[in-house]
Design a protein around this motif. Structure first.
Motif, short mmCIF file in Angstrom:
data_model
loop_
_atom_site.label_atom_id
_atom_site.label_comp_id
_atom_site.label_asym_id
_atom_site.label_seq_id
_atom_site.Cartn_x
_atom_site.Cartn_y
_atom_site.Cartn_z
N ALA A 176 -6.03 1.18 -7.25
CA ALA A 176 -7.13 0.53 -7.98
C ALA A 176 -7.50 -0.80 -7.34
O ALA A 176 -8.68 -1.13 -7.21
CB ALA A 176 -6.73 0.33 -9.44
N GLY A 177 -6.49 -1.58 -6.95
CA GLY A 177 -6.76 -2.86 -6.33
C GLY A 177 -7.57 -2.72 -5.06
O GLY A 177 -8.54 -3.44 -4.83
N ARG A 178 -7.20 -1.76 -4.24
CA ARG A 178 -7.91 -1.53 -2.98
C ARG A 178 -9.32 -0.99 -3.23
O ARG A 178 -10.28 -1.41 -2.59
CB ARG A 178 -7.11 -0.57 -2.11
N PHE A 179 -9.42 -0.02 -4.14
CA PHE A 179 -10.72 0.60 -4.40
C PHE A 179 -11.70 -0.39 -5.01
O PHE A 179 -12.83 -0.54 -4.55
CB PHE A 179 -10.54 1.81 -5.33
N ILE A 180 -11.25 -1.10 -6.05
CA ILE A 180 -12.12 -2.06 -6.74
C ILE A 180 -12.55 -3.18 -5.80
O ILE A 180 -13.72 -3.57 -5.78
CB ILE A 180 -11.43 -2.63 -7.99
N GLN A 227 -5.82 -5.89 1.29
CA GLN A 227 -5.57 -5.01 2.43
C GLN A 227 -6.83 -4.35 2.98
O GLN A 227 -7.06 -4.39 4.19
CB GLN A 227 -4.52 -3.96 2.06
N PRO A 228 -7.69 -3.74 2.15
CA PRO A 228 -8.91 -3.15 2.71
C PRO A 228 -9.94 -4.19 3.12
O PRO A 228 -10.93 -3.86 3.78
CB PRO A 228 -9.43 -2.27 1.56
N PHE A 247 -8.40 5.16 -0.87
CA PHE A 247 -7.09 4.83 -1.44
C PHE A 247 -6.83 5.60 -2.73
O PHE A 247 -5.79 5.41 -3.36
CB PHE A 247 -6.98 3.32 -1.68
N VAL A 248 -7.76 6.47 -3.10
CA VAL A 248 -7.50 7.39 -4.22
C VAL A 248 -6.33 8.30 -3.88
O VAL A 248 -5.72 8.90 -4.78
CB VAL A 248 -8.77 8.21 -4.55
N VAL A 249 -5.99 8.39 -2.59
CA VAL A 249 -4.82 9.19 -2.21
C VAL A 249 -3.54 8.64 -2.83
O VAL A 249 -2.52 9.33 -2.88
CB VAL A 249 -4.66 9.26 -0.67
N TYR A 250 -3.60 7.40 -3.34
CA TYR A 250 -2.42 6.84 -4.02
C TYR A 250 -2.06 7.66 -5.26
O TYR A 250 -0.93 7.58 -5.74
CB TYR A 250 -2.71 5.39 -4.42
N LEU A 251 -3.04 8.40 -5.79
CA LEU A 251 -2.73 9.27 -6.92
C LEU A 251 -1.67 10.30 -6.55
O LEU A 251 -0.92 10.77 -7.42
CB LEU A 251 -3.99 9.97 -7.42
#
Length: 398
Positions: free
Chosen positions: A150-154, A31-32, A256-260
């Motif tokens: 995690a998937g988006r960030f990594i 996605q990102p 995407f840390v906002v997913y937390l």
């Protein structure tokens, strides 16, 4: 039935947390990277969104049938196989020579990924005591939110360091590691009753669920929740990597840390729904979603980030409530009822995710937020209608 606080409950929660982590990390790792894919293959933003849309629609269609297959082969086997196969396909996808080949592999990955979400909800409803189900479902969905984050960030960080292909391959390796944890920890089903898969009966069974107006309301809510969520996060990358922000993929991925916030809300709102009623808390979640979407219109970057956090908080809370409600209002054949919820859920992702690209191309970001606003209004209407139908048919807490 397993209650909260026992060792078995903790093992199930850990395993399904890991399984949800893998599923969403693999599903949304691209996605990102859509701006990168759009540039690499010289395609439009709407076309690049197909890398997510084809995967989710393949998942949605497969979920309608794989639940019956798990009735024969067992929940544990289907879930483990889904995680392993989808992780291997991710590693192969890193070597896709063209956009068409990438889409074909993403379709196959969607078929493989369907095994866990289509079976996990049924597994939980069979094994967990009803008073603990909301919390257990919230923990499972929190794994989804952390995996998506995690998937988006990594993938964003690795893309800046190496390439988007290296990012996809690394997520696949990470998925295999989590799949091993899942296989080692998940306990065998205690209340599973093996049955011969009746594929000829699936369509009539699914149709019978569609005659339940309470379930139709929940299916509509799943469509709207996921449709708005995916659309917002599909195109926020285009918004933030372009003028006037010009953010890097690493920075966009880190947002995407906002997913937390979703990890917090799915468990917290699940508990609140068990205590104060599902409809009350679901209405609050829809209001938070709308507030978050409106905040992203503001030009200040930090206000946008706050909006994304609010949106994620409301979405994951709302989804945890709606998904746990399905098994409670289904009169029979709960596996098929859950499969249909997920079908509409992921169809919402596919249709809205790509359709939102057309709105974005013609109206810009205001078109995305306007679509989400319409979805929230319809969601409130469905929620109110659902309350009346539940009052008519059951004494369940609503």
């Amino acid at each position: 039935m397993i209650q909260q606080g026992t060792k078995t409950f903790r093992n199930i929660s850990l395993a399904l947390f890991a399984g949800g982590f893998v599923t969403f990390a693999l599903l949304y790792s691209l996605q990102p990277l859509m701006p990168e894919i759009s540039e690499a293959f010289a395609i439009s933003p709407a076309h690049s969104s197909l890398t997510l849309s084809v995967t989710t629609i393949a998942m949605a269609l497969t979920m309608l049938f794989i639940g019956s297959l798990s009735d024969s082969l067992g929940r544990r086997f289907i879930m483990t196989a889904a995680l392993v196969v989808s992780s291997i396909i991710a590693m192969i996808s890193a070597f896709s020579p063209g956009f068409t080949e990438l889409l074909l592999l993403r379709i196959l990955q969607g078929v493989a990924l369907a095994g866990l979400p289509a079976t996990a909800m049924t597994y939980l409803s069979e094994e967990i005591e009803p008073s603990s189900l909301g919390y257990a479902m919230g923990l499972y969905i929190s794994g989804n939110s952390i995996g998506g984050m995690a998937g988006r960030f990594i993938s964003g960080v690795i893309t800046d360091w190496l390439s988007w292909r290296a990012a996809i391959g690394f997520i696949g390796i990470l998925g295999l590691c989590a799949a091993v944890i899942f296989w080692l920890v998940i306990p065998p089903s205690r209340h599973f009753v093996k049955a011969t898969p009746g594929f000829k009966k699936i369509i009539p069974l699914l149709w019978s669920q569609c005659r339940n107006t309470r379930l139709l309301c929940l299916y509509g809510l799943g469509f709207l929740l996921m449709g708005g969520f995916v659309t917002l996060f599909n195109y926020i990358g285009f918004e933030l990597t372009g003028k006037p922000y010009h953010l890097s993929q690493s920075v966009v991925g880190s947002l995407f840390v906002v997913y937390l916030m979703g990890t917090l809300s799915s468990t917290w709102m699940g508990r609140l729904a068990d205590r104060y009623g599902r409809s009350n808390v679901l209405g609050i979640a829809l209001g938070i979603i709308l507030a978050g979407a409106v905040c992203t219109i503001h030009p200040d970057l930090w206000v946008k980030v706050i909006g994304l956090a609010l949106f994620a908080f409301g979405f994951f809370g709302g989804h945890s409530i709606a998904s746990s409600w399905v098994g409670l209002v289904a009169d029979q054949h709960k596996s098929q009822a859950n499969a249909l919820y997920l079908f509409f859920y992921y169809v919402g992702s596919s249709v809205s995710g790509t359709g939102g690209g057309l709105l974005y191309s013609h109206l810009g970001w205001i078109g995305i937020v306007g679509m989400i606003g319409v979805y929230v209004v319809i969601g409130f209407i469905l929620c109110r209608f659902l309350i009346e139908k539940v009052k008519e048919h059951t004494r369940l807490t609503f």
